[in-house]
Write a protein that holds these residues in place. Structure first.
Motif, PDB file in Angstrom:
ATOM      1  N   THR A  65       7.831  27.733  47.427  1.00  0.00           N
ATOM      2  CA  THR A  65       7.369  28.000  48.788  1.00  0.00           C
ATOM      3  C   THR A  65       8.414  27.571  49.812  1.00  0.00           C
ATOM      4  OG1 THR A  65       5.059  27.714  48.111  1.00  0.00           O
ATOM      5  CG2 THR A  65       5.542  27.526  50.463  1.00  0.00           C
ATOM      6  N   ALA A  66       9.001  26.408  49.613  1.00  0.00           N
ATOM      7  CA  ALA A  66      10.047  25.944  50.532  1.00  0.00           C
ATOM      8  C   ALA A  66      11.242  26.883  50.520  1.00  0.00           C
ATOM      9  CB  ALA A  66      10.477  24.525  50.144  1.00  0.00           C
ATOM     10  N   LEU A  67      11.607  27.388  49.350  1.00  0.00           N
ATOM     11  CA  LEU A  67      12.738  28.315  49.248  1.00  0.00           C
ATOM     12  C   LEU A  67      12.432  29.612  49.991  1.00  0.00           C
ATOM     13  CD1 LEU A  67      15.551  28.713  48.020  1.00  0.00           C
ATOM     14  CD2 LEU A  67      14.453  29.572  45.948  1.00  0.00           C
ATOM     15  N   ARG A  68      11.217  30.091  49.873  1.00  0.00           N
ATOM     16  CA  ARG A  68      10.834  31.320  50.571  1.00  0.00           C
ATOM     17  C   ARG A  68      10.857  31.110  52.084  1.00  0.00           C
ATOM     18  NH1 ARG A  68       6.169  32.600  52.598  1.00  0.00           N
ATOM     19  NH2 ARG A  68       5.004  31.088  51.343  1.00  0.00           N
ATOM     20  N   ILE A  69      10.360  29.973  52.544  1.00  0.00           N
ATOM     21  CA  ILE A  69      10.380  29.681  53.980  1.00  0.00           C
ATOM     22  C   ILE A  69      11.815  29.639  54.489  1.00  0.00           C
ATOM     23  CG2 ILE A  69       9.893  27.906  55.713  1.00  0.00           C
ATOM     24  CD1 ILE A  69       7.416  27.138  54.042  1.00  0.00           C
ATOM     25  N   GLY A  70      12.683  28.989  53.737  1.00  0.00           N
ATOM     26  CA  GLY A  70      14.080  28.923  54.143  1.00  0.00           C
ATOM     27  C   GLY A  70      14.740  30.285  54.165  1.00  0.00           C
ATOM     28  N   ASP A  71      14.435  31.125  53.180  1.00  0.00           N
ATOM     29  CA  ASP A  71      15.010  32.480  53.147  1.00  0.00           C
ATOM     30  C   ASP A  71      14.577  33.286  54.367  1.00  0.00           C
ATOM     31  OD1 ASP A  71      16.328  32.029  50.774  1.00  0.00           O
ATOM     32  OD2 ASP A  71      14.800  32.958  49.523  1.00  0.00           O
ATOM     33  N   GLU A  72      13.351  33.065  54.799  1.00  0.00           N
ATOM     34  CA  GLU A  72      12.819  33.852  55.921  1.00  0.00           C
ATOM     35  C   GLU A  72      13.174  33.271  57.286  1.00  0.00           C
ATOM     36  OE1 GLU A  72       8.646  34.034  55.213  1.00  0.00           O
ATOM     37  OE2 GLU A  72       8.820  35.372  53.461  1.00  0.00           O
ATOM     38  N   HIS A  73      13.276  31.941  57.380  1.00  0.00           N
ATOM     39  CA  HIS A  73      13.395  31.322  58.692  1.00  0.00           C
ATOM     40  C   HIS A  73      14.527  30.305  58.815  1.00  0.00           C
ATOM     41  CE1 HIS A  73       9.523  33.172  59.623  1.00  0.00           C
ATOM     42  NE2 HIS A  73       9.033  32.631  58.524  1.00  0.00           N
ATOM     43  N   GLY A  74      15.214  30.004  57.737  1.00  0.00           N
ATOM     44  CA  GLY A  74      16.326  29.069  57.812  1.00  0.00           C
ATOM     45  C   GLY A  74      15.925  27.634  57.498  1.00  0.00           C
ATOM     46  N   LEU A  75      16.943  26.794  57.368  1.00  0.00           N
ATOM     47  CA  LEU A  75      16.736  25.413  56.960  1.00  0.00           C
ATOM     48  C   LEU A  75      15.854  24.644  57.926  1.00  0.00           C
ATOM     49  CD1 LEU A  75      17.392  22.966  55.171  1.00  0.00           C
ATOM     50  CD2 LEU A  75      19.529  22.686  56.458  1.00  0.00           C
ATOM     51  N   ALA A  76      16.017  24.868  59.213  1.00  0.00           N
ATOM     52  CA  ALA A  76      15.258  24.105  60.208  1.00  0.00           C
ATOM     53  C   ALA A  76      13.754  24.297  60.059  1.00  0.00           C
ATOM     54  CB  ALA A  76      15.696  24.502  61.619  1.00  0.00           C
ATOM     55  N   ALA A  77      13.343  25.414  59.478  1.00  0.00           N
ATOM     56  CA  ALA A  77      11.910  25.692  59.340  1.00  0.00           C
ATOM     57  C   ALA A  77      11.289  25.003  58.143  1.00  0.00           C
ATOM     58  CB  ALA A  77      11.684  27.197  59.244  1.00  0.00           C
ATOM     59  N   VAL A  78      12.096  24.477  57.250  1.00  0.00           N
ATOM     60  CA  VAL A  78      11.570  23.862  56.024  1.00  0.00           C
ATOM     61  C   VAL A  78      11.155  22.427  56.315  1.00  0.00           C
ATOM     62  CG1 VAL A  78      12.050  23.231  53.634  1.00  0.00           C
ATOM     63  CG2 VAL A  78      13.041  25.319  54.599  1.00  0.00           C
TER      64      VAL A  78
END
Length: 288
Positions: free
Chosen positions: A47-60
């Motif tokens: 889930t964290a990897l998907r969030i980062g792919d979609e929104h970048g590191l700051a969103a994780v």
């Protein structure tokens, strides 16, 4: 919660391991209380990897991941002790499976293929390059990638330390090239700008290359285009060093021996070939 958790020691008095490493290798017990069935380290990391792919590191963040999974933030802390620990897991997972098709290749082809595959892994999740590297290579995926590179050098007259050093040299080269490529792509995505094209950059250099202050650069610019390929028949991976000792013949420098399509590919291919030349020359000196 603290930013980072202390290391954990094995019950038998073994080496201390960072919590993320111990958890990744299955050396920590699963939580005895809480919602375990639908929540795991793997689910959290994916889930964290998907969030980062979609929104970048700051969103994780732990909170964002918990919301995406439908759990409380405290539920995540039963599996992952901190955000730093989570990012260590994510960084490792982003590498994906290590290449398993290097057997039978010449050592140069195998190492070049390994390096290109690592570049592909970085390109698939470029934001993970912004995650600091917290520990020496100990996570499962990272170790698997190291193992494949070491396997490619199994027949070479190199010491174990030299093989590990070569692996780190190639992985560092791939990481640097990927970081540079991503930075350039991000700059170009903002639209045409000053010196984003090779020819524009060369024109800028010509503007500032005073022969008195910058004599070497001035001479190169005067002799010809800085960004012209120096060969016509493809990269010089079919040169005399490519059929020497511990090699499997010419054209053994990578998965693609065609002429690079652009200057970035040339720089990548040239640098990688020179690293491999250096390893080969180091081995050859032992026979002098």
């Amino acid at each position: 919660m603290p930013d980072s958790a202390p290391t954990s020691e094995e019950p038998d008095g073994g080496p201390q391991l960072p919590p993320a490493v111990a958890a990744a290798w299955g050396l920590t017990p699963a939580p005895r209380r809480g919602p375990r069935a639908a929540l795991s380290v793997d689910a959290i990391v994916r889930t964290a990897l998907r969030i980062g792919d979609e929104h970048g590191l700051a969103a994780v963040s732990m909170t964002r991941v918990a919301e995406e999974l439908g759990f409380t933030t405290m539920s995540l802390y039963r599996h992952v002790g901190s955000k730093d620990e989570l990012l260590t897991h994510v960084q490792d997972a982003a590498l994906g499976p290590a290449p398993d098709d290097l057997d039978g290749m010449g050592w140069r082809t195998a190492l070049a293929t390994w390096t290109h595959r690592l570049l592909d892994a970085y390109a698939a999740h470029p934001w993970t390059l912004d995650i600091p590297i917290p520990v020496p290579p100990m996570m499962p995926r990272t170790i698997e990638w190291m193992d494949r590179a070491l396997g490619a050098m199994a027949g070479l007259e190199l010491s174990p330390a030299e093989k590990v050093s070569t692996t780190l040299l190639l992985s560092g080269y791939a990481r640097n090239e990927a970081t540079l490529s991503i930075s350039i792509a991000e700059a170009e995505a903002g639209g045409p700008g000053p010196a984003t094209d090779d020819r524009d950059y060369e024109a800028v250099l010509q503007l500032f290359a005073d022969p008195e202050r910058l004599p070497a650069l001035s001479a190169i610019l005067r002799d010809g285009s800085l960004f012209d390929h120096p060969y016509d028949d493809g990269p010089d991976n079919d040169g005399p060093n490519d059929d020497g000792p511990n090699n499997n013949g010419p054209n053994d420098d990578g998965p693609n021996n065609d002429e690079p399509e652009d200057q970035d590919e040339f720089f990548l291919a040239f640098g990688l070939a020179r690293i491999l030349d250096g390893i080969e020359a180091h081995i050859a000196r032992r026979h002098d």
